[in-house]
Design an enzyme around this catalytic site. Structure first.
Site, PDB file in Angstrom:
ATOM      1  N   GLU A 101       0.801  -1.226   0.000  1.00 29.73           N
ATOM      2  CA  GLU A 101       0.000   0.000   0.000  1.00 29.73           C
ATOM      3  C   GLU A 101       0.835   1.278   0.000  1.00 29.73           C
ATOM      4  O   GLU A 101       0.488   2.239  -0.665  1.00 29.73           O
ATOM      5  CB  GLU A 101      -0.928   0.056   1.227  1.00 29.73           C
ATOM      6  CG  GLU A 101      -1.959  -1.035   1.266  1.00 29.73           C
ATOM      7  CD  GLU A 101      -1.535  -2.132   2.213  1.00 29.73           C
ATOM      8  OE1 GLU A 101      -0.329  -2.474   2.201  1.00 29.73           O
ATOM      9  OE2 GLU A 101      -2.381  -2.646   2.961  1.00 29.73           O
ATOM     10  N   ASP A 111      -2.122  -5.333   3.318  1.00 29.14           N
ATOM     11  CA  ASP A 111      -2.385  -5.779   4.686  1.00 29.14           C
ATOM     12  C   ASP A 111      -3.354  -6.953   4.711  1.00 29.14           C
ATOM     13  O   ASP A 111      -4.185  -7.116   3.809  1.00 29.14           O
ATOM     14  CB  ASP A 111      -2.956  -4.627   5.524  1.00 29.14           C
ATOM     15  CG  ASP A 111      -1.925  -3.531   5.749  1.00 29.14           C
ATOM     16  OD1 ASP A 111      -0.721  -3.831   5.709  1.00 29.14           O
ATOM     17  OD2 ASP A 111      -2.325  -2.377   5.959  1.00 29.14           O
ATOM     18  N   ASP A 138      -5.909  -7.577   6.631  1.00 30.81           N
ATOM     19  CA  ASP A 138      -7.268  -7.396   7.118  1.00 30.81           C
ATOM     20  C   ASP A 138      -8.227  -7.235   5.941  1.00 30.81           C
ATOM     21  O   ASP A 138      -7.839  -7.344   4.782  1.00 30.81           O
ATOM     22  CB  ASP A 138      -7.351  -6.198   8.069  1.00 30.81           C
ATOM     23  CG  ASP A 138      -6.871  -4.906   7.420  1.00 30.81           C
ATOM     24  OD1 ASP A 138      -6.611  -4.908   6.197  1.00 30.81           O
ATOM     25  OD2 ASP A 138      -6.731  -3.899   8.141  1.00 30.81           O
ATOM     26  N   GLU A 183      -9.742  -4.630   4.670  1.00 27.61           N
ATOM     27  CA  GLU A 183      -9.449  -3.533   3.758  1.00 27.61           C
ATOM     28  C   GLU A 183      -8.264  -3.877   2.866  1.00 27.61           C
ATOM     29  O   GLU A 183      -8.265  -3.590   1.666  1.00 27.61           O
ATOM     30  CB  GLU A 183      -9.177  -2.247   4.546  1.00 27.61           C
ATOM     31  CG  GLU A 183      -9.132  -1.022   3.662  1.00 27.61           C
ATOM     32  CD  GLU A 183      -9.292   0.261   4.439  1.00 27.61           C
ATOM     33  OE1 GLU A 183      -9.404   1.312   3.790  1.00 27.61           O
ATOM     34  OE2 GLU A 183      -9.312   0.226   5.679  1.00 27.61           O
ATOM     35  N   TYR A 241       1.723  -5.367  12.808  1.00 29.07           N
ATOM     36  CA  TYR A 241       0.578  -4.635  12.257  1.00 29.07           C
ATOM     37  C   TYR A 241      -0.237  -4.018  13.381  1.00 29.07           C
ATOM     38  O   TYR A 241      -0.539  -4.660  14.386  1.00 29.07           O
ATOM     39  CB  TYR A 241      -0.280  -5.587  11.429  1.00 29.07           C
ATOM     40  CG  TYR A 241      -1.327  -4.893  10.600  1.00 29.07           C
ATOM     41  CD1 TYR A 241      -0.976  -3.892   9.705  1.00 29.07           C
ATOM     42  CD2 TYR A 241      -2.668  -5.239  10.719  1.00 29.07           C
ATOM     43  CE1 TYR A 241      -1.940  -3.255   8.936  1.00 29.07           C
ATOM     44  CE2 TYR A 241      -3.639  -4.625   9.943  1.00 29.07           C
ATOM     45  CZ  TYR A 241      -3.263  -3.618   9.058  1.00 29.07           C
ATOM     46  OH  TYR A 241      -4.216  -2.989   8.299  1.00 29.07           O
ATOM     47  N   ARG A 281      -3.368  -2.601  13.389  1.00 29.30           N
ATOM     48  CA  ARG A 281      -4.829  -2.656  13.410  1.00 29.30           C
ATOM     49  C   ARG A 281      -5.241  -4.080  13.753  1.00 29.30           C
ATOM     50  O   ARG A 281      -5.279  -4.956  12.896  1.00 29.30           O
ATOM     51  CB  ARG A 281      -5.420  -2.219  12.074  1.00 29.30           C
ATOM     52  CG  ARG A 281      -5.170  -0.753  11.758  1.00 29.30           C
ATOM     53  CD  ARG A 281      -5.919  -0.290  10.523  1.00 29.30           C
ATOM     54  NE  ARG A 281      -5.663   1.111  10.259  1.00 29.30           N
ATOM     55  CZ  ARG A 281      -4.712   1.576   9.449  1.00 29.30           C
ATOM     56  NH1 ARG A 281      -3.916   0.704   8.807  1.00 29.30           N
ATOM     57  NH2 ARG A 281      -4.544   2.874   9.254  1.00 29.30           N
ATOM     58  N   HIS A 298      -5.302 -10.913  13.975  1.00 31.23           N
ATOM     59  CA  HIS A 298      -3.857 -10.746  13.934  1.00 31.23           C
ATOM     60  C   HIS A 298      -3.286 -11.004  15.319  1.00 31.23           C
ATOM     61  O   HIS A 298      -3.999 -11.269  16.271  1.00 31.23           O
ATOM     62  CB  HIS A 298      -3.501  -9.314  13.513  1.00 31.23           C
ATOM     63  CG  HIS A 298      -4.071  -8.909  12.197  1.00 31.23           C
ATOM     64  ND1 HIS A 298      -3.557  -9.329  11.000  1.00 31.23           N
ATOM     65  CD2 HIS A 298      -5.131  -8.118  11.888  1.00 31.23           C
ATOM     66  CE1 HIS A 298      -4.277  -8.817  10.012  1.00 31.23           C
ATOM     67  NE2 HIS A 298      -5.228  -8.080  10.522  1.00 31.23           N
TER      68      HIS A 298
END
Length: 916
Positions: A20, A106, A108, A110, A331, A333, A378
């Site tokens: 990203e 990532d 997740d 998103e 990570y 989040r 996570h």
């Protein structure tokens, strides 16, 4: 048969990895080495467009309302963002030279959606692999390359569903707010609920009524020792002494079988106890054990950074993002507090090396998440790597906020695998019989103390705490003398202490984030952005660290509670998150779930039916909050104001004035607008309009008013009379028929802003006429150029054509002569000669640019700058509330947005064609 170009390409062996962010790509590139090309998508490359930006042919279809096809399973209509078209072209070019594609966004929802969008747009013709990792280290990347997988379409479905859900929610409900509260407002699935939480807490504070209660405290010493200790009255005549928890928010005593001490009796008892004989009635010892806190989740990281480092949630996430992208932490989040075996071993090993083997428990610690709807997607947020770098080892590379946050994460992680803190708690009960105001009475005091005999995890870290109403002083580390039952004690300094119950504390960013997590509202990736949104929208402002709702937020929440009850209900909102979780697990299909949410069924109305059947909403009632029987707060177009239907008294003159309205100060919190304060504001408010007299020539009334941009005077031009309308000239169409009579054009009234030395209450008719006559013509120069003098936004000035010159004071507008003006114009025009103005505030070095952050006064208000990036201080942030963390956060936001792109409209092309 493959072409030569294809064959040549196949031999290149290049592997394209897409992540990203550019920072992440640089760090990963160092570890992957030769053969890998790492590029960044810079976030999402596609999104739902604004419906107004849709092609004309789609605006009239089922896609037109939301950029979502309502008739085709809620299929989103995605477009490549205009600012990402260049990036997409670069990625396509890079893909042409690669024979493998690794989507390393990532892990997740998103991140999975970003990978899917890349796949949809790039349309690769080479093998594609999904690659995920929780930390950017060499070991983690090697493990990721060995565990490649397919794209998780269930996660993509969940993220797409969330995006469409938020579009449906916002685009259906926000227009209702525009019509009934104010333009520019917005509703959001999570933000509206969180705003409601803040408003509900403020309502509790507004309804709160304090209660007073008294207790006693004294100093006590054994007869054979000088070791004094303090104790508080615990019971009187066998009844527990009432404390703050025994009263409700209405100020009523709810505790059962308690002694409620009033001031007079408390002081009498204190005086009687000074000479009483005290003895130890009991001495109790209990072992004390305290366990370490779990490793950080996104929520607990934001909470603790707020408490210990004074970081906002947004600032915490920005700093954590940089630490993650540069390979320092995992990570950031996550709602999981679990650690991998490698991390547990690293933490235990490091704790043993730094503090000793006795600080490590025999068994590894395992933590389970207690929050509602935890995904356990996570690991916890921890230092990166299979072995951790200590703060001392990263001190050279990390500075400022990044070092502070890394140190906090390191301490929490290492402490989580350390031994319990051990000690003992002692409680002494001591009492005396005495003659008091009620005759023969008995008083019992209590003192507790904790002695830590083994610090355990406290050697590394101790968790912070939020403000709690009625919190008692901690007994930790309070030492008590070595006494036994029936020992005699001397009493001294026995005093009566008065207390008031306290209102529920306002939320801070930390406590609100904690509440969101516990209720299952939002997700780790949305906590910080939600808090930023409700502040940016003007629903909430920060007062110190407390979150204070605006009156607009009261109106919005009231409307939503009355007409969209479920959509701001805490359990309903958490249930939507559960639904998205089920979609992510493959237990439900997004399109079916959205159909039920929007169209409803036999049991649920659905959002569309609710919006279409709202009925009549009384906007005035929604925007009105009674303060007293005669004063109501209204939320108006230009802000909140008080309105009264009865005359008020001018305290200065003693005259009755018709001050029907009064502005509410912007910095006055809702719970501070008491009935007494409202009356005070009404009594001291200047009248909105004051008639000064009649203009001699026109016969029009001249009035002074308080307007949105300050006080001013103006003339009142009456509406045309029936006779004037009847005598208006008649116009005819070409066919000879008369046109409908035109309403005479109403003349524009003359106006003039009051000087700073004038007020609505004191300005005279003569002064008003002079102000309305501006600009004043002084005459002309030798070349015939007219010179005028007038008042402007930046003060009084002379004007000759396009040449303007400032003059001294406003009063000079009526005294300056043509000769004075010619003298000023005869002098060279001065530019840039003002003395340097001292900055309004200084906040030290910026962690990104390394330059000094200062706040300066600009033409359009105060602004923050580090000499490279400038950002205006938000209107809802006062200079007193502006902190270094907020300044750093605002500058970082401005850098992310980049310079404002100004589009120049291309000239219209001439149509070329044959002339008729």
């Amino acid at each position: 048969m493959p072409s030569k170009a294809t064959a040549a390409k196949a031999k290149t062996g290049k592997k394209l990895v897409i992540v990203e962010s550019p920072a992440k790509s640089k760090t990963i590139g160092k570890y992957l080495g030769e053969g890998f090309v790492v590029e960044a998508s810079i976030g999402h490359i596609r999104d739902l467009p604004q419906p107004s930006d849709l092609p004309a042919e789609l605006k009239k279809t089922s896609i037109g309302k939301f950029a979502v096809d309502l008739e085709n399973n809620f299929k989103p209509y995605y477009v490549v963002s205009p600012d990402k078209k260049k990036k997409v072209a670069e990625l396509k070019a890079a893909l042409k030279d690669a024979d493998e594609l690794y989507l390393a966004t990532d892990g997740d929802r998103e991140g999975e959606a970003i990978a899917w969008h890349l796949l949809e747009v790039l349309k690769p013709k080479v093998p594609v692999y999904r690659m995920t990792f929780a930390e950017i280290t060499k070991e983690s990347l090697q493990r990721a390359l060995g565990n490649l997988r397919e794209l998780d379409t269930d996660l993509v479905d969940a993220q797409e569903t969330r995006r469409v859900l938020d579009r449906l929610y916002g685009y259906e409900i926000s227009p209702v707010l525009w019509r009934k509260v104010s333009r520019g407002l917005s509703a959001g699935r999570v933000q509206s609920v969180v705003t409601r939480m803040v408003v509900v807490r403020e309502r509790e504070r507004m309804a709160f009524r304090s209660a007073s209660y008294w207790d006693l405290a004294g100093s006590f010493t054994p007869l054979d020792s000088n070791e004094a200790f303090k104790a508080k009255l615990a019971a009187l005549d066998g009844k527990r002494v009432a404390s703050g928890r025994d009263f409700n928010d209405a100020g009523e005593l709810t505790g059962k079988n308690v002694a409620h001490l009033k001031e007079e009796s408390a002081k009498a008892i204190a005086a009687a106890l000074e000479s009483a004989d005290f003895t130890v009635r009991s001495m109790e010892h209990k072992p004390y054990t305290r366990r370490p806190a779990a490793p950080f989740t996104t929520s607990t990281l934001q909470q603790e950074a707020g408490r210990k480092l004074r970081f906002s949630s947004k600032s915490t996430m920005q700093v954590a993002q940089r630490l993650y992208e540069n390979g320092y932490i995992t990570y950031m989040r996550t709602d999981s507090s679990a650690l991998s075996d490698e991390a547990v071993n690293a933490a235990r090993r490091q704790a043993s090396e730094l503090y000793g083997a006795e600080f490590i428990p025999a068994a590894k610690r395992v933590y389970a998440n207690k929050s509602a709807n935890a995904q356990e997607a996570h690991e916890a947020v921890r230092p990166a790597g299979d072995s951790f770098r200590t703060p001392a080892q990263v001190a050279g590379a990390l500075k400022g906020d990044e070092f502070k946050l890394y140190e906090l994460i390191w301490k929490r992680t290492v402490a989580s695998q350390m031994a319990d803190a051990k000690g003992s708690t002692a409680t002494i009960r001591l009492g005396a019989a005495f003659t008091g105001p009620s005759g023969n009475q008995d008083a019992e005091f209590s003192a507790s103390g904790t002695v830590i005999t083994f610090r355990g995890f406290l050697a590394a870290y101790e968790e912070g705490r939020d403000e709690v109403r009625g919190a008692e002083e901690s007994d930790a580390d309070r030492r008590l003398p070595n006494v036994k039952e029936n020992d005699a004690l001397r009493a001294a300094d026995v005093a009566a202490l008065g207390h008031e119950t306290s209102a529920p504390p306002r939320y801070t960013e930390a406590s609100l984030t904690k509440e969101m997590e516990e209720r299952g509202i939002g997700r780790p990736s949305t906590y910080a952005s939600t808090l930023s949104t409700i502040m940016d929208r003007g629903y909430v402002r920060k007062q110190g660290s407390a979150l204070v709702p605006s009156w607009v937020a009261f109106s919005v929440v009231r409307l939503l509670e009355q007409h969209f009850t479920d959509y701001v209900d805490y359990k309903f909102t958490a249930g939507m998150e559960t639904g998205l979780d089920r979609i992510a697990k493959g237990d439900e299909v997004g399109a079916n779930w959205l159909k039920h949410f929007y169209f409803g069924d036999d049991h649920d109305a659905g959002l569309l039916n609710i919006v279409n059947n709202l009925g009549e909403i009384d906007a005035r009632k929604i925007n009105s909050i009674p303060i007293t029987d005669e004063i109501t707060l209204r939320v108006g177009k230009f802000g909140p104001y008080l309105e009264s239907s009865v005359p008020t008294l001018d305290e200065k003159t003693g005259e009755i004035i018709e001050a029907a309205r009064a502005n509410v100060p912007e910095d006055l919190a809702p719970d501070e607008l008491t009935a007494q304060k409202a009356v005070e504001l009404m009594n001291t408010a200047a009248p909105e309009e004051r008639v000064l007299g009649i203009e001699p020539e026109s016969g029009r009334s001249v009035v002074a008013k308080n307007g949105r941009y300050g006080a001013y005077v103006t003339e009142i031009i009456p509406e045309p009379t029936a006779e004037e309308l009847a005598n208006a000239p008649v116009e005819y169409y070409k066919n000879g028929k008369p046109k409908p009579p035109k309403k005479p054009v109403k003349a524009k009234p003359r106006t003039g802003s009051l000087f700073k030395s004038m007020t609505v209450e004191t300005v005279s008719l003569d002064e008003a006429l002079a102000l309305m006559s501006l600009p004043r013509v002084l005459g002309a120069d030798a070349d015939g150029n007219e010179i005028t003098v007038q008042n402007g936004r930046f003060g009084p000035y002379l004007k000759k054509g396009t040449d303007s010159r400032s003059i001294g004071t406003e009063e000079e507008i009526f005294t300056i002569t043509l000769e004075d003006a010619l003298t000023i114009y005869a002098q060279p025009k001065q530019r840039g000669t003002r003395a340097a103005v001292a900055p309004l505030a200084e906040f030290g070095e910026d962690p990104v640019s390394g330059k000094a952050i200062v706040v300066k006064e600009g033409r359009f208000g105060p602004y923050i700058t580090d000499g490279v990036t400038n950002i205006t201080v938000p209107r809802d942030t006062s200079m007193e509330e502006l902190t270094r963390e907020r300044a750093v956060e605002l500058l970082a936001d401005k850098r992310e947005r980049g310079p404002v792109k100004r589009t120049v409209k291309a000239p219209a092309k001439r149509k070329v064609g044959a002339r008729k």
